[in-house]
Design a protein around this motif. Sequence first.
Motif, PDB file in Angstrom:
ATOM      1  N   VAL A  48       0.768  -1.055  -0.016  1.00 16.47           N
ATOM      2  CA  VAL A  48      -0.015   0.054  -0.030  1.00 16.47           C
ATOM      3  C   VAL A  48       0.794   1.338  -0.004  1.00 16.47           C
ATOM      4  O   VAL A  48       0.609   2.114  -0.771  1.00 16.47           O
ATOM      5  N   SER A  49       1.870   1.329   0.735  1.00 14.67           N
ATOM      6  CA  SER A  49       2.895   2.548   0.659  1.00 14.67           C
ATOM      7  C   SER A  49       3.513   2.661  -0.483  1.00 14.67           C
ATOM      8  O   SER A  49       3.843   3.730  -0.836  1.00 14.67           O
ATOM      9  N   MET A  50       3.592   1.573  -1.382  1.00 14.30           N
ATOM     10  CA  MET A  50       4.121   1.638  -2.943  1.00 14.30           C
ATOM     11  C   MET A  50       3.287   2.429  -3.644  1.00 14.30           C
ATOM     12  O   MET A  50       3.584   3.266  -4.700  1.00 14.30           O
ATOM     13  N   PHE A  51       1.884   2.215  -3.647  1.00 16.37           N
ATOM     14  CA  PHE A  51       0.806   2.357  -4.301  1.00 16.37           C
ATOM     15  C   PHE A  51       0.219   3.580  -4.124  1.00 16.37           C
ATOM     16  O   PHE A  51      -0.680   4.220  -4.851  1.00 16.37           O
ATOM     17  N   VAL A  52       0.350   4.321  -3.062  1.00 21.30           N
ATOM     18  CA  VAL A  52      -0.440   5.555  -2.694  1.00 21.30           C
ATOM     19  C   VAL A  52       0.243   6.729  -3.599  1.00 21.30           C
ATOM     20  O   VAL A  52       1.301   6.760  -3.883  1.00 21.30           O
ATOM     21  N   GLN A  53      -0.731   7.679  -3.804  1.00 19.42           N
ATOM     22  CA  GLN A  53      -0.283   8.706  -4.647  1.00 19.42           C
ATOM     23  C   GLN A  53       0.617   9.669  -4.042  1.00 19.42           C
ATOM     24  O   GLN A  53       1.670  10.422  -4.360  1.00 19.42           O
ATOM     25  N   LYS A  54       0.359  10.001  -2.773  1.00 16.29           N
ATOM     26  CA  LYS A  54       1.003  10.793  -1.945  1.00 16.29           C
ATOM     27  C   LYS A  54       0.757  10.515  -0.439  1.00 16.29           C
ATOM     28  O   LYS A  54       0.067   9.872  -0.060  1.00 16.29           O
ATOM     29  N   LEU A 240      11.125  -5.926   9.330  1.00 19.34           N
ATOM     30  CA  LEU A 240      12.163  -5.375   8.224  1.00 19.34           C
ATOM     31  C   LEU A 240      11.242  -4.628   7.015  1.00 19.34           C
ATOM     32  O   LEU A 240      11.129  -3.708   6.417  1.00 19.34           O
ATOM     33  N   LEU A 241       9.767  -5.356   6.647  1.00 21.78           N
ATOM     34  CA  LEU A 241       8.812  -4.815   5.841  1.00 21.78           C
ATOM     35  C   LEU A 241       8.134  -3.742   6.033  1.00 21.78           C
ATOM     36  O   LEU A 241       8.302  -2.894   5.343  1.00 21.78           O
ATOM     37  N   LEU A 242       8.201  -3.503   7.445  1.00 21.27           N
ATOM     38  CA  LEU A 242       7.537  -2.389   8.050  1.00 21.27           C
ATOM     39  C   LEU A 242       8.471  -1.091   8.006  1.00 21.27           C
ATOM     40  O   LEU A 242       8.171   0.003   7.746  1.00 21.27           O
ATOM     41  N   SER A 243       9.735  -1.336   8.371  1.00 24.68           N
ATOM     42  CA  SER A 243      10.727  -0.581   8.290  1.00 24.68           C
ATOM     43  C   SER A 243      11.044   0.153   6.917  1.00 24.68           C
ATOM     44  O   SER A 243      11.049   1.315   6.584  1.00 24.68           O
ATOM     45  N   VAL A 244      11.054  -0.848   6.017  1.00 23.09           N
ATOM     46  CA  VAL A 244      11.040  -0.547   4.325  1.00 23.09           C
ATOM     47  C   VAL A 244       9.685   0.628   4.012  1.00 23.09           C
ATOM     48  O   VAL A 244       9.973   1.405   3.404  1.00 23.09           O
ATOM     49  N   ALA A 245       8.452   0.150   4.620  1.00 24.49           N
ATOM     50  CA  ALA A 245       7.229   0.914   4.324  1.00 24.49           C
ATOM     51  C   ALA A 245       7.388   2.062   5.029  1.00 24.49           C
ATOM     52  O   ALA A 245       7.070   3.138   4.401  1.00 24.49           O
ATOM     53  N   THR A 246       7.970   2.395   6.128  1.00 22.21           N
ATOM     54  CA  THR A 246       8.132   3.634   6.825  1.00 22.21           C
ATOM     55  C   THR A 246       9.374   4.419   5.947  1.00 22.21           C
ATOM     56  O   THR A 246       9.224   5.755   5.573  1.00 22.21           O
ATOM     57  N   GLY A 247      10.287   3.780   5.441  1.00 22.39           N
ATOM     58  CA  GLY A 247      11.311   4.658   4.581  1.00 22.39           C
ATOM     59  C   GLY A 247      10.570   5.288   3.450  1.00 22.39           C
ATOM     60  O   GLY A 247      10.821   6.352   3.036  1.00 22.39           O
ATOM     61  N   LEU A 248       9.798   4.390   2.686  1.00 22.30           N
ATOM     62  CA  LEU A 248       9.240   4.524   1.468  1.00 22.30           C
ATOM     63  C   LEU A 248       8.061   5.877   1.615  1.00 22.30           C
ATOM     64  O   LEU A 248       7.789   6.614   0.687  1.00 22.30           O
ATOM     65  N   ILE A 249       7.426   5.854   2.908  1.00 24.92           N
ATOM     66  CA  ILE A 249       6.308   6.805   3.040  1.00 24.92           C
ATOM     67  C   ILE A 249       6.710   8.232   3.043  1.00 24.92           C
ATOM     68  O   ILE A 249       6.475   9.436   2.580  1.00 24.92           O
ATOM     69  N   VAL A 250       7.989   8.270   4.122  1.00 20.47           N
ATOM     70  CA  VAL A 250       8.568   9.799   4.427  1.00 20.47           C
ATOM     71  C   VAL A 250       9.538   9.996   3.355  1.00 20.47           C
ATOM     72  O   VAL A 250       9.836  11.225   3.352  1.00 20.47           O
ATOM     73  N   THR A 251       9.753   9.200   2.299  1.00 19.06           N
ATOM     74  CA  THR A 251      10.681   9.613   1.383  1.00 19.06           C
ATOM     75  C   THR A 251      10.183   9.978   0.020  1.00 19.06           C
ATOM     76  O   THR A 251      10.710  10.211  -1.068  1.00 19.06           O
ATOM     77  N   ARG A 252       8.614   9.859   0.039  1.00 15.99           N
ATOM     78  CA  ARG A 252       7.868  10.205  -1.251  1.00 15.99           C
ATOM     79  C   ARG A 252       8.104  11.566  -1.300  1.00 15.99           C
ATOM     80  O   ARG A 252       7.716  12.337  -0.653  1.00 15.99           O
ATOM     81  N   ALA A 254       6.837  14.980  -4.430  1.00 21.24           N
ATOM     82  CA  ALA A 254       5.589  15.158  -5.234  1.00 21.24           C
ATOM     83  C   ALA A 254       5.572  14.474  -6.648  1.00 21.24           C
ATOM     84  O   ALA A 254       6.318  15.044  -7.450  1.00 21.24           O
ATOM     85  N   THR A 255       4.834  13.338  -6.474  1.00 17.60           N
ATOM     86  CA  THR A 255       4.443  12.962  -8.073  1.00 17.60           C
ATOM     87  C   THR A 255       3.036  12.752  -8.319  1.00 17.60           C
ATOM     88  O   THR A 255       2.360  12.739  -7.551  1.00 17.60           O
ATOM     89  N   SER A 256       2.941  12.551  -9.635  1.00 23.59           N
ATOM     90  CA  SER A 256       1.511  12.351 -10.189  1.00 23.59           C
ATOM     91  C   SER A 256       1.057  11.017 -10.194  1.00 23.59           C
ATOM     92  O   SER A 256      -0.178  10.787 -10.331  1.00 23.59           O
ATOM     93  N   GLY A 257       1.723  10.036  -9.482  1.00 18.27           N
ATOM     94  CA  GLY A 257       1.191   8.464  -9.821  1.00 18.27           C
ATOM     95  C   GLY A 257       1.973   7.944  -8.613  1.00 18.27           C
ATOM     96  O   GLY A 257       2.599   8.293  -7.830  1.00 18.27           O
ATOM     97  N   ASP A 258       1.395   6.518  -8.458  1.00 16.11           N
ATOM     98  CA  ASP A 258       2.150   5.552  -7.607  1.00 16.11           C
ATOM     99  C   ASP A 258       3.628   5.635  -7.863  1.00 16.11           C
ATOM    100  O   ASP A 258       4.018   5.792  -8.661  1.00 16.11           O
ATOM    101  N   MET A 259       4.218   4.739  -6.864  1.00 12.81           N
ATOM    102  CA  MET A 259       5.849   4.422  -6.972  1.00 12.81           C
ATOM    103  C   MET A 259       6.331   3.865  -8.194  1.00 12.81           C
ATOM    104  O   MET A 259       7.067   4.490  -8.822  1.00 12.81           O
TER     105      MET A 259
END
Length: 679
Positions: A48-54, A240-252, A254-259
């Motif tokens: 889910v953290s990969m596919f969110v727009q923002k 480890l999966l949640l740690s990676v999700a945390t990193g993905l969320i806070v490093t997103r 401004a993009t117009s689509g998912d990751m």
Amino acid sequence: MKNRNLSRFAVPVGVIGIIVMMVVPLPTFLLDLLIALNITAALLILLVSMFVQKPLDFSVFPAILLVATLFRLALNISATRLVLRDGDAGKVIHAFGSFVVGGSLVIGLVIFLILIIVQIVVVTKGAERVAEVGARFTLDAMPGKQMAIDADLNAGLIDEAEAKKRRAEVAAEADFYGAMDGGSKFVKGDAIAAIIITVINLVGGFTIGMMQQGMSPADAMNHYSLLTIGDGLVSQIPALLLSVATGLIVTRSATSGDMGTSVSQQLSQNKLALRIGGGAALALCVIPGLPKIPFLLVGATVLIIAQRVKDPEPEVEVVAAEADRPSPDSPDQLMGEMRVDPLELALSPDLVDLVDSGGGDLLDRVRALRRKMALELGIVMPPVRTRDDLDLPLSSYAIRISGIDAGTGQAPPGTVLAIGDGLQALPGRAGVEPVFGLAGKWVPQELHYQAELSGATVVDRASVIITHLAEIVRGNASRLLGREDVRALTETVKRSHPVVVEELTPALLSLGQIQRVLQGLLDEGVPIRDLVRIFEALSLRAKVSVDHDGLVEAARAALGPAIAAQYTAHGRLSVITLDPILEQGLLESLRPSETGAFMAIDGLKAEAIVSEAGHLVEGAEQQGLSPVLACSPQLRLPLMRLLRAGSKKLQVLSYSEISGSTAQIETMGVVNGAYAGVA
């Protein structure tokens, strides 16, 4: 409804269940089921953290992070209880301890330690730092974002509902990054707790195996250590999966689509880079000792991808043929150059960045201002021709009506206007707010936070220009209302109220006469939005007389409550009145003329009226009030002209206009025409 109630109570019941797991022993089957749920939930959160727009699309992530961490620790405690009590913690942990690590204690310890190091040193540490910086920058940027929202609202670019929505988004963004700053600490603490729990399980299992189960040291170490390492691996993989999700969320960003879409588009947008990368991979095949097949496969794949990437479309420059260009001496070209724009905004060459498509929003604000003026005054503001003018001094602009300067101002590039006291310590040059004449200073844009901390009101350049333009339009609305505009307004009314228009024009009044009345109302600051009521009043008055002043007064009488409401504050209308004897004398002095009625009084009397009215206005303004002068309908227009000639910005209302108001009348004084000894 049932699904809603289930979702509402699922999380509270789940949290209570997690607390119960920490103290109540679980059967091995249920523990296996919960471990599978833990791994699946961690994988789902990562996806889910990969596919969110923002990031704000997953604003509940910090709370989920806390619950998931608590759930994982509860599983650790439950598994530890079963390992130490029964020497068995279910099939999942046994499988990880036996199959995944090959039944080797050394391999299990090495893999477990590597997972811990990757999680703490690499992922968690970086995510924690990014969350901390993001929270700090978001909080620092909040005042500027709030000011930008207020500026757009004041310029009419957005409405109140949109402004409220944007303010809520700014507050939610600050809350989210603040929560993520704290949530990253949960992940770090969980990793540290996993190391401590693993050490305790190793020591406790070895002791129980030897002292209570009668095992040999080798058997006790082998049995309990493999279970402990299996438990550690089962808990650390979701961690480890949640740690990676945390990193993905806070490093997103401004993009117009998912990751996935963003990464694919941005990595494949440069065909040359892909070709060079593929060629470099193929070139590595010539190095002696390196395997050829892996680099051949990778290099060929990258080159194939490069071939499938489309080249960016070059910018097409439309160049008109010389034969199609009109001659500079042609009548059409000359007529175009002769045309005078009704409303023009001229900018010096260094202010052109305000209208650049790369970031200037001045044109968008001008378009929004047209809508605001239509709703405020009832007229369609003519298009504003915005152009650069080499004759203007640098950093200046000019607002022109029919080619004549109606207002000028300054807007130095790279600065904002700070209005207030205590700005001596800030660099910049003195400036003046063009509408209210407030003294200020143009300070560098990067110092706007310091200016705000000094107590100043900070306004960006575009807002200064738009505010000035709006005031010019309000003050010259009658000049901007043309005959074609009146025809368009009349046609609009005719579509909804055909009888009103057919009765008025052309039978009673021409479009030119209607235009003069509407211009007279605008000159006195009266909006003409309620055209139906204005036309009805004009129809009744025109049957008696088509005198311009009489028509204006008839329209004002019909709009009386709306006019009085403009000057009503907190349910009170502050009024200055005329002495009855003075008013009767002024009524007797009225004389008709081609330009309207006037008062035939001597200069001393006129000076006394203007002076005394000004004195009463100043006293009311010191109390924070804006009074109006009330008089007879026949006297209102000549008295207003007299006060305007005396430069007194005092609105004059007739008794008939005030009588329709529901406000409480508060008398501020009486003008008797003998102020300061002038008779």
